[in-house]
Design an enzyme around this catalytic site. Sequence first.
Site, PDB file in Angstrom:
ATOM      1  N   HIS A 163     -30.719   5.802 -18.447  1.00  0.00           N
ATOM      2  CA  HIS A 163     -29.428   5.218 -18.068  1.00  0.00           C
ATOM      3  C   HIS A 163     -29.496   3.717 -17.809  1.00  0.00           C
ATOM      4  O   HIS A 163     -28.461   3.056 -17.717  1.00  0.00           O
ATOM      5  CB  HIS A 163     -28.907   5.905 -16.797  1.00  0.00           C
ATOM      6  N   CYS A 212     -31.968   3.694 -22.852  1.00  0.00           N
ATOM      7  CA  CYS A 212     -31.468   3.900 -24.212  1.00  0.00           C
ATOM      8  C   CYS A 212     -31.124   2.548 -24.842  1.00  0.00           C
ATOM      9  O   CYS A 212     -30.463   1.719 -24.212  1.00  0.00           O
ATOM     10  CB  CYS A 212     -30.225   4.784 -24.176  1.00  0.00           C
ATOM     11  N   GLU A 252     -25.666   4.496 -15.097  1.00  0.00           N
ATOM     12  CA  GLU A 252     -25.519   3.512 -16.171  1.00  0.00           C
ATOM     13  C   GLU A 252     -24.652   2.334 -15.721  1.00  0.00           C
ATOM     14  O   GLU A 252     -24.939   1.174 -16.036  1.00  0.00           O
ATOM     15  CB  GLU A 252     -24.906   4.161 -17.415  1.00  0.00           C
TER      16      GLU A 252
END
Length: 319
Positions: A81, A103, A133
């Site tokens: 995240h 990511c 995130e």
Amino acid sequence: MSQKPTLKILLCAPRGFCAGVVRAINVVEQALAKFGAPVYVRHEIVHNRYVVETLKKKGAVFIEELDEAPDGRQPVIFSAHGVPKDVPAEAERRNLLAIDATCPLVKKVHLEAEFHHRRDLKIILVGHKGHPEVVGTMGQLPEGSVILVESAEDVAALPFSPDEPLAYVTQTTLSIDDMSAVVAALQARYPGIIGPHRQDICYATTNRQAAVKAIADKVDAFVVVGSPNSSNSQRLREVAERSGCKTSQLVLRADDIDWTKFEGIKSLGVTAGASAPEVLVEEILNAFAEKFELDIETVTTATEDVSFPLPRQLREEVA
């Protein structure tokens, strides 16, 4: 002859693991292979309890903050995240071996926010307050540089004048429809606002929501396999209901199924959030097979071939 009623299952494809989740899990497993246990992971590597428990059994130790990791050269991994900038800075101060499993599509949002900040634009983040995130994206810049909005109502309350230099970025796992409504409100109030060159909602979120929309009005009920704290899984459940399915349930394991929701159904849609492994989909299907004679049809709306390289510290080992 079977006395069980027949249940038509429309199985969404794509579903389940996305490239970012595959990469994050591989980071933990490769770090364990290269450095040995324990490997420390700050927060859940992805939002799925089954995945986390599986990695724990292999030697991963999940911690909330870096001060729980001992000094030394055992790796500390940052979750998919993303993290605020002060987290890797603290790891560097303590000389910890930090491995970033963020990511790459979340990293893209971080870079966009930094780019706009360097150009002296005020930045608006469309996302859910408190989600890791969102915390990570807001933490890329000095406090107060990023304003969070969750709804069109939040847009109406923004303090900026219509001609103020603004830009927006979004959380990658939002409902496309919700995001579109908030962005439309931003663009209506601030016609000059700058958005991403390509939308920030990731390909996996987009594809999984599209697959659910394609079958939601064709089934009596929907099951989304995933964790309650998974944003993209929650959005899939919402999308199913908004797209014409009267009953939907988000479940992690077969034991979580509320069977009262599925009494008398003749058709069922099934999908899985981007952090849910296929083994859990199989478990859910097996649970329904105990009560129904299943007729399974896979409905494919997109084909995915995305993959991301491992972080630099682990590439040598894999090669």
